[in-house]
Each structure stands twice: as C-alpha cells, then as structure tokens.
Design a protein around this motif. Sequence first.
Motif, PDB file in Angstrom:
ATOM      1  N   ALA A  99       0.663  -1.220  -0.253  1.00 47.60           N
ATOM      2  CA  ALA A  99       0.040  -0.144   0.048  1.00 47.60           C
ATOM      3  C   ALA A  99       0.814   1.169   0.055  1.00 47.60           C
ATOM      4  O   ALA A  99       0.604   2.253  -0.676  1.00 47.60           O
ATOM      5  CB  ALA A  99      -0.672  -0.033   1.256  1.00 47.60           C
ATOM      6  N   ALA A 121       2.251   1.593  -3.576  1.00 48.09           N
ATOM      7  CA  ALA A 121       1.257   2.105  -4.412  1.00 48.09           C
ATOM      8  C   ALA A 121       1.077   3.666  -4.020  1.00 48.09           C
ATOM      9  O   ALA A 121       0.886   4.357  -5.164  1.00 48.09           O
ATOM     10  CB  ALA A 121      -0.064   1.159  -4.364  1.00 48.09           C
ATOM     11  N   GLN A 122       1.005   4.127  -2.702  1.00 45.29           N
ATOM     12  CA  GLN A 122       0.751   5.404  -2.344  1.00 45.29           C
ATOM     13  C   GLN A 122       1.748   6.243  -2.948  1.00 45.29           C
ATOM     14  O   GLN A 122       1.608   7.339  -3.519  1.00 45.29           O
ATOM     15  CB  GLN A 122       0.533   5.613  -0.850  1.00 45.29           C
ATOM     16  CG  GLN A 122       0.010   7.032  -0.571  1.00 45.29           C
ATOM     17  CD  GLN A 122      -1.325   7.488  -0.738  1.00 45.29           C
ATOM     18  OE1 GLN A 122      -2.083   6.621  -1.305  1.00 45.29           O
ATOM     19  NE2 GLN A 122      -1.418   8.666  -0.911  1.00 45.29           N
ATOM     20  N   PHE A 174       1.408   6.377  -6.679  1.00 42.78           N
ATOM     21  CA  PHE A 174       0.243   7.427  -7.079  1.00 42.78           C
ATOM     22  C   PHE A 174       0.806   8.790  -7.057  1.00 42.78           C
ATOM     23  O   PHE A 174       0.530   9.612  -7.776  1.00 42.78           O
ATOM     24  CB  PHE A 174      -0.766   6.841  -6.346  1.00 42.78           C
ATOM     25  CG  PHE A 174      -2.035   7.845  -6.722  1.00 42.78           C
ATOM     26  CD1 PHE A 174      -2.877   7.626  -7.616  1.00 42.78           C
ATOM     27  CD2 PHE A 174      -2.487   8.808  -5.802  1.00 42.78           C
ATOM     28  CE1 PHE A 174      -3.908   8.271  -7.920  1.00 42.78           C
ATOM     29  CE2 PHE A 174      -3.527   9.521  -5.929  1.00 42.78           C
ATOM     30  CZ  PHE A 174      -4.176   9.338  -6.969  1.00 42.78           C
ATOM     31  N   SER A 178       0.761   2.952 -12.699  1.00 41.59           N
ATOM     32  CA  SER A 178       0.440   3.097 -11.173  1.00 41.59           C
ATOM     33  C   SER A 178      -0.825   2.642 -11.040  1.00 41.59           C
ATOM     34  O   SER A 178      -1.658   2.799 -12.134  1.00 41.59           O
ATOM     35  CB  SER A 178       0.990   4.308 -10.475  1.00 41.59           C
ATOM     36  OG  SER A 178       0.019   5.348 -11.031  1.00 41.59           O
ATOM     37  N   GLN A 187      -6.298   5.658  -7.988  1.00 37.33           N
ATOM     38  CA  GLN A 187      -6.511   6.123  -6.661  1.00 37.33           C
ATOM     39  C   GLN A 187      -7.524   5.293  -5.797  1.00 37.33           C
ATOM     40  O   GLN A 187      -7.300   4.963  -4.645  1.00 37.33           O
ATOM     41  CB  GLN A 187      -7.405   7.614  -6.562  1.00 37.33           C
ATOM     42  CG  GLN A 187      -7.296   8.191  -5.209  1.00 37.33           C
ATOM     43  CD  GLN A 187      -7.986   9.600  -5.223  1.00 37.33           C
ATOM     44  OE1 GLN A 187      -8.219  10.150  -6.433  1.00 37.33           O
ATOM     45  NE2 GLN A 187      -8.231  10.220  -4.211  1.00 37.33           N
ATOM     46  N   THR A 192      -5.544   2.194  -4.964  1.00 33.66           N
ATOM     47  CA  THR A 192      -4.450   2.661  -3.781  1.00 33.66           C
ATOM     48  C   THR A 192      -5.171   2.620  -2.402  1.00 33.66           C
ATOM     49  O   THR A 192      -4.617   2.305  -1.418  1.00 33.66           O
ATOM     50  CB  THR A 192      -3.847   4.171  -4.095  1.00 33.66           C
ATOM     51  OG1 THR A 192      -3.211   3.738  -5.525  1.00 33.66           O
ATOM     52  CG2 THR A 192      -2.849   4.347  -3.209  1.00 33.66           C
ATOM     53  N   GLU A 193      -6.519   3.290  -2.537  1.00 32.87           N
ATOM     54  CA  GLU A 193      -7.311   3.651  -1.227  1.00 32.87           C
ATOM     55  C   GLU A 193      -7.561   1.975  -0.926  1.00 32.87           C
ATOM     56  O   GLU A 193      -7.857   1.822   0.407  1.00 32.87           O
ATOM     57  CB  GLU A 193      -8.278   4.388  -1.379  1.00 32.87           C
ATOM     58  CG  GLU A 193      -7.938   5.781  -1.688  1.00 32.87           C
ATOM     59  CD  GLU A 193      -9.241   6.478  -1.927  1.00 32.87           C
ATOM     60  OE1 GLU A 193     -10.146   6.297  -2.199  1.00 32.87           O
ATOM     61  OE2 GLU A 193      -8.954   7.983  -2.147  1.00 32.87           O
ATOM     62  N   GLN A 225      -4.813   0.773   1.171  1.00 29.96           N
ATOM     63  CA  GLN A 225      -4.734   1.327   2.184  1.00 29.96           C
ATOM     64  C   GLN A 225      -5.592   0.548   3.240  1.00 29.96           C
ATOM     65  O   GLN A 225      -5.608   0.202   4.423  1.00 29.96           O
ATOM     66  CB  GLN A 225      -4.889   2.754   2.392  1.00 29.96           C
ATOM     67  CG  GLN A 225      -3.771   3.433   1.425  1.00 29.96           C
ATOM     68  CD  GLN A 225      -2.471   3.550   2.262  1.00 29.96           C
ATOM     69  OE1 GLN A 225      -2.289   3.318   3.544  1.00 29.96           O
ATOM     70  NE2 GLN A 225      -1.346   3.565   1.613  1.00 29.96           N
TER      71      GLN A 225
END
Length: 256
Positions: free
Chosen positions: A129, A132-133, A136, A172, A175, A178-179, A182
């Motif tokens: 995560a 990825a964050q 991003f 990538s 969003q 990515t979230e 997370q």
Amino acid sequence: MALEWEQEKRQLNRELERYVALEELEKECSALKQSLALATERTERNRRQIREKKERIQMLNRQLDQLSAVEVERERLSGEQKAVENALQKGEALLVDQDKVAQQEQLLHKAEEQYQKEQARWEAVRSEANRAQAAFLRNQAGLLAQKLEEGQPCPVCGSREHPAPAKSAGESLSQEETEALQTRAEEQYQICVALANQLSELRGRLKTERSRLQREREQLLDGQDCELNEYCRKQRERLIQLEQRSQAVAEQCREK
C-alpha cells in the motif's frame, strides 16, 4: 446288802445319764462336723466361684482394653484414610489442571504462530500500500509537471522557475485501487491488534494458572522430591494398604 445295791444302782444311773449326755454331745459334735464340712465345702465353692469371676472380670477387662486399642486404631486408620483420600483427590485435580495448562500452552503457541503470520501479512500489505501510494503521488506530481510553463507559477509551490520538474513513475494503480490497498492494510492491522490483545489475555491467564498450579503443587508435595504422577501413585498404594488394615481391624472387632 440292799443298801450297797441301792448305792450301786444310783451310781449306775448317774453314769448312764452321763453316757446319754455324752452320746448327745457326740451327736451334736458329729452334726457340727457335718455342718462345718458343708460350710467348708460351700466356702471353697464360693471361693472358687469368686476366683473364676475375678478371672472372668480380668479377661473381660483385657478384652475391653484390646477393644479400646482396636477402636483407637480404627479411628486412627479412618483419619489417615480420609487424609490420604483428600491428598489423592487434590493430586488428581492438579494433574487435570496440569493437563489443562499444557493444552493452554499449545493454544498459546498456535496463537503466537497465527499472530506472526497475520503480522507478516500486514507488513506485506502495508508495504504494498505504501509503494502504491508513493507511486500514485509521483504520477500525480508528474502530471502536474507536464502542465508547467516557464514563467508561470507552479500550482503546488507557486514558484515561476521549474529547474527539476517531477517525472511520472510509469504505470501505477488508480486512486481507488490505492485506497483499497490502504483499507486492506488497516483491516489487517486491526486483525493483528485483536490477535495481540488475545495473546496478552491468554498469556496473563496462563501465567496466573501456572503460579497457582506451582503453589498448590508445592503445598501438596510438602518438600517431597517427586512428580505429581508418582505422588498420586504412592497415595493410591497407601490407600489400598489402609483399606486392608481397616478390614483386618474390623475383623478383629467382630471376633471380640
């Protein structure tokens, strides 16, 4: 001549009276002797009966003493038997608790392994995560950098000079993706927290149970250098011996 006969007659009558009196005395003496013999026989018989009764009383007293000793022995055996039964019951209960503690230790070991696995999953998801964050955010900075113009202020920092604009990190995750990572990382973290709390509670209970078990074990063994299994075996053997002794004493009571 007649006078002499008369005197002799009176003399013979007096002697006859004395003879008759003597016979009466002899009869009385014989009767007294018989009475004395009977009295002596009765006395001897009474003495013999008294002696026999005394001997009987002495024998009964000895039997009473023996019965008292047997009763004391019965009470002692009964008390010792109850004590051994109580000790055996405590020992067997501690053996059950000892097995329960061993089972709890196995559960703790499995729970620790599960926690380590879940923690490894959380660290992996968290790293994924975070990567990825970061990717991003770099891509977002790269997109903004593509729109920068010389002399125009940067929408982020406001600078009109752009000596080193950010570059895109390539492909990538979106969003939303990515979230989602997370969220997965947070959920996995909560799983780890719950497992950690369970481990802490389990360790606390196990520590308390170990302390109690050790304390009661020391009190029961009272300095004896042996394991609980051996202690219980000895108590069972002692209990059998006491039961046999109690039966023998009970048999003695019935014979008495």
